[in-house]
Write a protein that holds these residues in place. Sequence first.
Motif, short mmCIF file in Angstrom:
data_model
loop_
_atom_site.label_atom_id
_atom_site.label_comp_id
_atom_site.label_asym_id
_atom_site.label_seq_id
_atom_site.Cartn_x
_atom_site.Cartn_y
_atom_site.Cartn_z
N HIS A 70 33.39 -74.52 42.69
CA HIS A 70 32.28 -73.57 42.74
C HIS A 70 31.16 -74.00 41.79
CE1 HIS A 70 35.05 -70.10 44.23
NE2 HIS A 70 34.77 -70.98 45.17
N ALA A 71 31.53 -74.40 40.58
CA ALA A 71 30.52 -74.83 39.60
C ALA A 71 29.75 -76.03 40.12
CB ALA A 71 31.20 -75.15 38.28
N TRP A 72 30.46 -76.98 40.73
CA TRP A 72 29.81 -78.18 41.26
C TRP A 72 28.85 -77.81 42.38
CZ3 TRP A 72 29.71 -80.40 46.14
CH2 TRP A 72 29.18 -81.68 46.21
N PHE A 73 29.29 -76.96 43.30
CA PHE A 73 28.45 -76.59 44.43
C PHE A 73 27.20 -75.84 43.98
CE2 PHE A 73 26.99 -73.91 47.87
CZ PHE A 73 27.06 -74.74 48.97
N LEU A 74 27.37 -74.88 43.07
CA LEU A 74 26.23 -74.12 42.57
C LEU A 74 25.25 -75.01 41.82
CD1 LEU A 74 28.08 -70.92 41.30
CD2 LEU A 74 26.49 -71.04 43.22
N THR A 75 25.78 -75.97 41.07
CA THR A 75 24.92 -76.89 40.33
C THR A 75 24.10 -77.75 41.27
OG1 THR A 75 26.49 -76.96 38.49
CG2 THR A 75 24.87 -78.75 38.63
N VAL A 76 24.74 -78.29 42.30
CA VAL A 76 24.03 -79.15 43.26
C VAL A 76 22.97 -78.34 44.00
CG1 VAL A 76 24.27 -80.50 45.37
CG2 VAL A 76 25.92 -80.78 43.52
N ALA A 77 23.35 -77.18 44.52
CA ALA A 77 22.40 -76.35 45.28
C ALA A 77 21.24 -75.91 44.39
CB ALA A 77 23.11 -75.13 45.87
N GLY A 78 21.55 -75.52 43.15
CA GLY A 78 20.50 -75.10 42.23
C GLY A 78 19.56 -76.23 41.87
N THR A 79 20.11 -77.42 41.66
CA THR A 79 19.28 -78.58 41.32
C THR A 79 18.36 -78.95 42.47
OG1 THR A 79 21.00 -79.43 39.84
CG2 THR A 79 19.31 -80.98 40.57
N HIS A 109 23.09 -68.41 46.87
CA HIS A 109 23.23 -66.96 46.73
C HIS A 109 24.53 -66.48 47.37
CE1 HIS A 109 19.52 -66.38 44.75
NE2 HIS A 109 18.73 -66.53 45.79
N ALA A 110 24.87 -67.04 48.52
CA ALA A 110 26.07 -66.59 49.23
C ALA A 110 27.33 -66.85 48.40
CB ALA A 110 26.17 -67.29 50.59
N LEU A 111 27.44 -68.04 47.81
CA LEU A 111 28.62 -68.35 47.00
C LEU A 111 28.65 -67.50 45.74
CD1 LEU A 111 31.14 -69.94 46.37
CD2 LEU A 111 29.71 -71.78 45.43
N LEU A 112 27.51 -67.30 45.12
CA LEU A 112 27.46 -66.47 43.91
C LEU A 112 27.89 -65.04 44.22
CD1 LEU A 112 26.78 -66.66 40.95
CD2 LEU A 112 24.40 -66.14 41.49
N SER A 114 29.92 -64.15 46.61
CA SER A 114 31.36 -64.15 46.89
C SER A 114 32.18 -64.15 45.60
CB SER A 114 31.74 -65.36 47.75
OG SER A 114 31.70 -66.56 47.00
N VAL A 115 31.71 -64.87 44.58
CA VAL A 115 32.39 -64.88 43.28
C VAL A 115 32.37 -63.48 42.67
CG1 VAL A 115 32.29 -65.75 40.91
CG2 VAL A 115 31.96 -67.32 42.83
N LEU A 116 31.22 -62.83 42.71
CA LEU A 116 31.10 -61.50 42.12
C LEU A 116 31.91 -60.46 42.89
CD1 LEU A 116 27.29 -61.48 41.23
CD2 LEU A 116 29.23 -61.83 39.69
N VAL A 117 31.93 -60.56 44.21
CA VAL A 117 32.72 -59.62 45.01
C VAL A 117 34.20 -59.79 44.71
CG1 VAL A 117 33.46 -59.06 47.36
CG2 VAL A 117 31.03 -59.35 46.85
N ARG A 118 34.67 -61.02 44.57
CA ARG A 118 36.08 -61.24 44.22
C ARG A 118 36.39 -60.67 42.85
NH1 ARG A 118 37.90 -65.85 43.28
NH2 ARG A 118 35.99 -67.10 43.23
N PHE A 119 35.44 -60.78 41.93
CA PHE A 119 35.63 -60.20 40.60
C PHE A 119 35.77 -58.68 40.69
CE2 PHE A 119 33.52 -58.15 36.94
CZ PHE A 119 34.41 -58.51 35.94
N ILE A 120 34.94 -58.05 41.49
CA ILE A 120 34.98 -56.59 41.64
C ILE A 120 36.33 -56.14 42.20
CG2 ILE A 120 33.98 -54.62 42.86
CD1 ILE A 120 31.29 -56.21 42.80
N PHE A 121 36.82 -56.85 43.22
CA PHE A 121 38.05 -56.43 43.86
C PHE A 121 39.30 -56.90 43.12
CE2 PHE A 121 35.12 -55.48 47.22
CZ PHE A 121 35.71 -54.41 47.87
N ALA A 122 39.12 -57.80 42.15
CA ALA A 122 40.25 -58.20 41.30
C ALA A 122 40.38 -57.30 40.08
CB ALA A 122 40.10 -59.66 40.87
#
Length: 233
Positions: A70-79, A109-112, A114-122
Motif C-alpha cells: 500500500h505504501a509503495w502504491f500510494l507513493t508512486v501514485a502521489g509522485t 484516493h480509492a486505496l486511501l 479502503s485503508v480507512l474503511v478497514r480501520f473503521i470496521f476493525a
Amino acid sequence: MSLPARADDTTLALEHAVRGKVVYLLALVVLVESIYPITLAGTLPLAIYQLLYASMIVIGVVVGRDSPRHAWFLTVAGTVYLVAGIIYAFNSTALWAVLITYAALIPYHALLMSVLVRFIFAARSITRDVLYAATTVYVLLGAVFVPVYGLLETLAPGSFRDGAAPDSPVNWQQFIYFSYTTLTTAGYGDVLPISPWARSLANIEMVVGVLYLTIIMARLVGLYTSERQGDSR
C-alpha cells in the motif's frame, strides 16, 4: 493458529498506521478541497495549492503504510500526480499533464479510502481516530469523483455545462464544487451533467454518498451499543 495470528498482526499494523495521524489527513483534505478558488488567481497560487496537495499526499502515504504494498502504491501514485501537477501549474495547456493527474488521483484516493474503511470496521470501540477516519472517508468520496468527472469532460468535451458560462468548458475547480453538491444531494443545478455518462456518474455519487452515511452510522451505533453492553456486565 497461524491465520488468526496473521490477522492480528495485520490489524495491529493498520491501527499503528492510522492512529494519531488521520486527524492531520482530515485537516489537509478539508483544506485543499475548500481553498481551491485560489488556483484561479494565477500561477503562483496554483503552485502553492499543489504544495498543499503534496502535504496531503505525504500524510496519506503515512496513514496508508499498513503494508509495504500500500505504501509503495500510494507513493508512486502521489509522485506521478505531483510531477504532472507541477507541470500543469506552469503550463495549463498541457492536456496530457491534466489527464495524468486525473488518472493518478483516482486510485490514490480509492486505496486511501479502503485503508480507512478497514480501520473503521476493525475498531473495537469508538475513538476520536475512528470518527476522524469516518469523516475523512466521506470527504474523500467527494474528492475521488472530481478526477472522474474531469477525465470524462476531457475525453468527451461537453459532458458537463456551467449555466453561468454555457459556452465555456467546465474546469476541475468547478468539478470540486459540483462533486460535493452532488455528494450531499444539494444539487443547486448551476453545473449540469449533460451526457448520459455524466448523469450516470452523478447518480452513482449520490447513491454512494447516501449508502456510506447509512452504513457508517450503523457501524458506529453498533460499536457504541457493544461498548455499553460491555460496561453493563
